[in-house]
Design a protein around this motif. Structure first.
Motif, short mmCIF file in Angstrom:
data_model
loop_
_atom_site.label_atom_id
_atom_site.label_comp_id
_atom_site.label_asym_id
_atom_site.label_seq_id
_atom_site.Cartn_x
_atom_site.Cartn_y
_atom_site.Cartn_z
N THR A 39 0.79 -1.24 0.00
CA THR A 39 0.00 0.00 0.00
C THR A 39 0.83 1.29 0.00
O THR A 39 0.52 2.20 -0.77
N PRO A 40 1.86 1.44 0.83
CA PRO A 40 2.57 2.73 0.83
C PRO A 40 3.58 2.91 -0.30
O PRO A 40 4.20 3.97 -0.40
N ILE A 131 4.44 12.26 11.62
CA ILE A 131 3.46 11.68 10.68
C ILE A 131 3.70 10.17 10.63
O ILE A 131 4.81 9.72 10.33
N GLN A 132 2.67 9.41 10.92
CA GLN A 132 2.76 7.95 10.87
C GLN A 132 1.92 7.42 9.70
O GLN A 132 0.74 7.72 9.58
N ILE A 133 2.56 6.64 8.85
CA ILE A 133 1.83 5.98 7.76
C ILE A 133 1.50 4.56 8.19
O ILE A 133 2.34 3.85 8.75
N LEU A 134 0.26 4.16 7.91
CA LEU A 134 -0.18 2.81 8.29
C LEU A 134 -0.92 2.15 7.15
O LEU A 134 -1.69 2.80 6.42
N GLY A 135 -0.72 0.84 7.01
CA GLY A 135 -1.60 0.03 6.17
C GLY A 135 -2.51 -0.74 7.11
O GLY A 135 -2.47 -0.55 8.33
N HIS A 141 -5.24 -5.99 11.47
CA HIS A 141 -4.02 -5.63 12.21
C HIS A 141 -3.41 -4.34 11.65
O HIS A 141 -3.60 -4.00 10.49
N ILE A 142 -2.74 -3.62 12.54
CA ILE A 142 -1.93 -2.47 12.11
C ILE A 142 -0.52 -2.75 12.61
O ILE A 142 -0.35 -3.24 13.72
#
Ligand code: GLP
Length: 238
Positions: A39-40, A131-135, A141-142
């Motif tokens: 994703t990122p 800034i936190q990027i998450l999928g 789950h993260i």
């Protein structure tokens, strides 16, 4: 939660990439929380094309497989070649391939490099994650915070669920090669970030994303804890 449906994956990636670029241009010492997974990747592609100077930015990755941590050559500390990836499916390798080989950051940290309980102190010492990027995993789950993880968890070692091992086996030659454990930032570690982007790409994430954003806040769906964060944007596309 601000929930935004994007026209396309490109649109999603641009929105996040442009915001990161803008924030770094205003604060050269920004601290970024980075995620792996498919994703990122688009955000990282965008950052690679940026002309902004990232050389004072520090990054913290969310997680790493136990046993696949890089090897470090202490004589090269702080220099090129210091960390050598042990495996092509390690998250260290992934980040080098998709971002770090081209964008030069001040320092990049991974959990598992040191004792897991010092990772959160290290983040604090750097002023916290801006800034936190998450999928999101298909079981909600993260990072690698699997269903059942408590809200106050800090960085810790987890046993991966069968669901996650199966999902991630697509990247390995066989399911037996997938590590059974990972070191991951905890829910509390993630919730401390000043701003969060939760990203989801594809129809197969739709159900779990809906539960995470609109359902009960429950440890059964770790991503649902994010509803309590004060500055979170959820960007998704089909
Ligand atoms: C892994 C990572 C997560 C990531 C998830 C989803 O399990 N530990 O941080 O969010 O995969 O990956 P993808 O973006 O490929 O769907």
């Amino acid at each position: 939660m601000e929930i935004i449906k994007c026209k396309s994956y490109r649109d999603l990636s641009l929105q996040v990439g442009i915001d990161i670029e803008y924030q770094v241009s205003r604060n050269s010492k920004l601290v970024l929380g980075l995620a792996t997974g498919s994703t990122p990747k688009g955000v990282y592609e965008y950052l690679k094309s940026s002309t902004v100077d990232f050389s004072e930015v520090r990054t913290f990755n969310l997680d790493e497989y136990v046993g696949l941590e890089p090897e470090f050559n202490s004589r090269l500390k702080g220099k090129k070649g210091y960390g050598v990836p042990k495996h092509k499916q390690s998250y260290y390798y992934f980040m080098n391939e998709h971002l770090f080989n081209e964008v030069k950051f001040k320092r990049s940290f991974f959990p598992g490099e040191s004792q897991s309980d010092t990772y959160d102190s290290l983040i604090d010492a750097c002023g916290g994650i801006d800034i936190q990027i998450l999928g999101i995993g298909t079981n909600g789950h993260i990072a690698f915070n699997e269903p059942g993880t408590s809200r106050d968890s800090l960085t810790h070692v987890v046993d991966l669920t069968e669901n996650t091992i199966k999902d991630n086996s697509r990247f390995f030659d066989s399911i037996d090669e997938v590590p059974k454990q990972a070191t991951t930032m905890g829910i509390e570690s993630i919730m401390r970030a000043k701003q969060i982007y939760l990203l989801a790409n594809g129809k197969h994430k739709k159900d779990i994303l809906e539960k995470a954003c609109y359902g009960d806040i429950t440890s059964d769906i770790p991503a649902s804890y994010l509803q309590e964060h004060k500055n979170i944007k959820v960007l998704y596309c089909d």
